[in-house]
Design a protein around this motif. Structure first.
Motif, PDB file in Angstrom:
ATOM      1  N   THR A 113      -0.553   1.286  10.398  1.00 17.32           N
ATOM      2  CA  THR A 113      -1.529   2.259   9.897  1.00 17.32           C
ATOM      3  C   THR A 113      -2.922   1.639   9.825  1.00 17.32           C
ATOM      4  OG1 THR A 113      -1.287   1.733   7.561  1.00 17.32           O
ATOM      5  CG2 THR A 113       0.240   3.341   8.448  1.00 17.32           C
TER       6      THR A 113
ATOM      7  N   ARG B 191      -7.042   2.037   7.587  1.00 21.99           N
ATOM      8  CA  ARG B 191      -7.753   2.585   6.420  1.00 21.99           C
ATOM      9  C   ARG B 191      -7.737   4.115   6.468  1.00 21.99           C
ATOM     10  NH1 ARG B 191     -10.535  -1.815   7.756  1.00 21.99           N
ATOM     11  NH2 ARG B 191     -11.802  -0.780   9.314  1.00 21.99           N
TER      12      ARG B 191
ATOM     13  N   LYS C  45      -5.416   6.127   5.901  1.00 24.46           N
ATOM     14  CA  LYS C  45      -4.189   6.762   6.405  1.00 24.46           C
ATOM     15  C   LYS C  45      -3.060   6.658   5.386  1.00 24.46           C
ATOM     16  CE  LYS C  45      -5.001   7.119  11.243  1.00 24.46           C
ATOM     17  NZ  LYS C  45      -4.321   7.311  12.513  1.00 24.46           N
ATOM     18  N   GLU C  46      -3.450   6.552   4.091  1.00 22.98           N
ATOM     19  CA  GLU C  46      -2.435   6.379   3.045  1.00 22.98           C
ATOM     20  C   GLU C  46      -1.480   7.571   2.985  1.00 22.98           C
ATOM     21  OE1 GLU C  46      -5.672   6.191   2.564  1.00 22.98           O
ATOM     22  OE2 GLU C  46      -6.100   4.132   1.933  1.00 22.98           O
ATOM     23  N   SER C  47      -1.955   8.742   3.431  1.00 28.41           N
ATOM     24  CA  SER C  47      -1.084   9.917   3.341  1.00 28.41           C
ATOM     25  C   SER C  47       0.191   9.738   4.161  1.00 28.41           C
ATOM     26  CB  SER C  47      -1.833  11.183   3.772  1.00 28.41           C
ATOM     27  OG  SER C  47      -2.317  11.023   5.073  1.00 28.41           O
TER      28      SER C  47
ATOM     29  N   GLU D 246       1.949   6.904   4.386  1.00 29.62           N
ATOM     30  CA  GLU D 246       2.875   6.182   3.491  1.00 29.62           C
ATOM     31  C   GLU D 246       3.394   7.124   2.409  1.00 29.62           C
ATOM     32  OE1 GLU D 246       0.384   2.951   2.265  1.00 29.62           O
ATOM     33  OE2 GLU D 246       0.143   2.406   4.362  1.00 29.62           O
ATOM     34  N   ASN D 247       2.496   7.927   1.837  1.00 30.24           N
ATOM     35  CA  ASN D 247       2.914   8.844   0.768  1.00 30.24           C
ATOM     36  C   ASN D 247       3.967   9.837   1.270  1.00 30.24           C
ATOM     37  OD1 ASN D 247       1.107   7.599  -0.882  1.00 30.24           O
ATOM     38  ND2 ASN D 247      -0.495   9.147  -0.641  1.00 30.24           N
TER      39      ASN D 247
ATOM     40  N   SER E 218       4.976  -0.333   6.032  1.00 35.37           N
ATOM     41  CA  SER E 218       3.709  -0.097   6.728  1.00 35.37           C
ATOM     42  C   SER E 218       2.890  -1.377   6.751  1.00 35.37           C
ATOM     43  CB  SER E 218       2.930   1.051   6.094  1.00 35.37           C
ATOM     44  OG  SER E 218       2.524   0.693   4.811  1.00 35.37           O
TER      45      SER E 218
ATOM     46  N   ARG F 156      -1.074  -2.879   8.114  1.00 41.22           N
ATOM     47  CA  ARG F 156      -2.403  -2.414   8.530  1.00 41.22           C
ATOM     48  C   ARG F 156      -2.900  -3.098   9.798  1.00 41.22           C
ATOM     49  NH1 ARG F 156      -6.316  -0.324   4.612  1.00 41.22           N
ATOM     50  NH2 ARG F 156      -5.079   1.001   3.260  1.00 41.22           N
TER      51      ARG F 156
END
Ligand code: UTP
Length: 291
Positions: free
Chosen positions: A57, A59, A61-63, A65-66, A101, A103
């Motif tokens: 992933t 920066r 793009k946390e959604s 992982e969520n 995940s 980065r």
């Protein structure tokens, strides 16, 4: 080389072909009907027998992982309201497999994204699935490639035959046919004009790779666009260790492209029994209005 238990899904690209949607939302989270593209890809991996998915992933793009985690507020509310079917839909995504995940700190290309996953993959063969290509198949495409890998003990790339006039849209492989479905890859050419294409076998994003690819990627210089290209590394892999191309069975949709995305949306909607007749009515209405 053992059996394949890990898969890499590179998802760190900028998704410029889908602007403005991708300004604040990762392209991978755009849904086909109601399911984000990356979930379709993860489902293919899990249905193929993959146990651990490494998502590369970036920066903002946390959604992603969520999406593969629990959402306690949502789940609690659904539970209190007795909406057990929706609760199951929400929780099944978190349960489907182990997701790790990692980065990619700079978008230096697909080859670099795959290399970023090296510390998690280690010295095992692994699958790579690109989120832009949805492949609808009776036996999941990645499973088909894993079966070839297990028989032949060589890296394998999924290929599909495309019309000659379309070779300039794809990576194209060339080599010696081993049988009607299997080719020993000798060359890989990025987007050749029809007259320069070594074959009509194009490479949507499905691979089973020997971990030696990481050493090759480390010594692969930046190519087109200043990016480390997976194709360049695969070409070296083909020469040094061998690479097979397998013509998988299944329907492929290029969801990274707007028309491919619309095609996939309609095809997947028509496969849903609860949607099919209404979608056909909508399609007919539009057809009538156009004629
Ligand atoms: P694409 O070439 O389709 O790039 O990458 P993109 O940025 O996603 O999309 P466009 O072309 O700008 O619209 C193919 C795959 O490789 C990943 C992307 O996320 C996509 O799944 N990728 C690409 C990375 O993970 N890192 C990169 O540096 C480049």
């Amino acid at each position: 080389m053992g059996t394949i238990k890990k898969a890499v899904i590179p998802a760190a690209g900028l998704g410029t072909r889908f602007l403005p949607a991708t300004k604040a939302i990762p392209k991978e989270m755009i849904p086909i009907i109601d399911t984000p593209m990356i979930q379709h890809i993860a489902e293919e991996a899990v249905q193929s027998g993959i146990e651990q998915i490494v998502i590369v992933t970036a920066r903002h793009k946390e959604s992603i992982e969520n999406h593969f985690d629990y959402n306690y507020e949502l789940d609690d509310t659904l539970e209190k309201k007795g909406k057990s079917d929706l609760l199951k839909i929400s929780q099944d995504v978190a349960k489907m497999c182990e997701v790790i995940s990692i980065r990619q700190k700079n978008p230096l290309g697909l080859g670099h994204a795959v290399l970023t996953a090296a510390p998690v993959i280690g010295n095992e063969p692994f699958a790579v699935l690109l989120g832009d290509d949805l492949i609808d198949a009776r036996v999941p495409c990645t499973r088909q490639l894993m079966d070839i890998y297990e028989q032949e003990r060589q890296s394998v790339i999924g290929v599909m035959e495309v019309p000659l006039e379309e070779t300039s849209k794809y990576g194209i492989v060339g080599g010696a046919r081993k049988n009607s479905k299997l080719t020993q890859v000798e060359v890989m050419v990025e987007k050749p004009e029809p007259k320069d294409a070594p074959s009509q076998l194009a490479t949507p994003g499905r691979y089973i790779l020997d971990p030696v690819i990481f050493d090759i990627l480390r010594r692969t210089p930046a190519g087109k666009g200043g990016e480390i290209q997976l194709t360049d590394a695969l070409q070296i892999l083909a020469k040094e260790k061998g690479l097979l191309a397998f013509e998988y069975e299944g329907d492929r949709y290029d969801t990274g492209d707007r028309l491919g995305f619309i095609d996939a949306t309609l095809a997947f909607a028509l496969k849903r029994p609860e949607l099919k007749s209404s979608v056909l009515e909508i399609m007919n209405k539009h057809l009538r209005e156009q004629s």
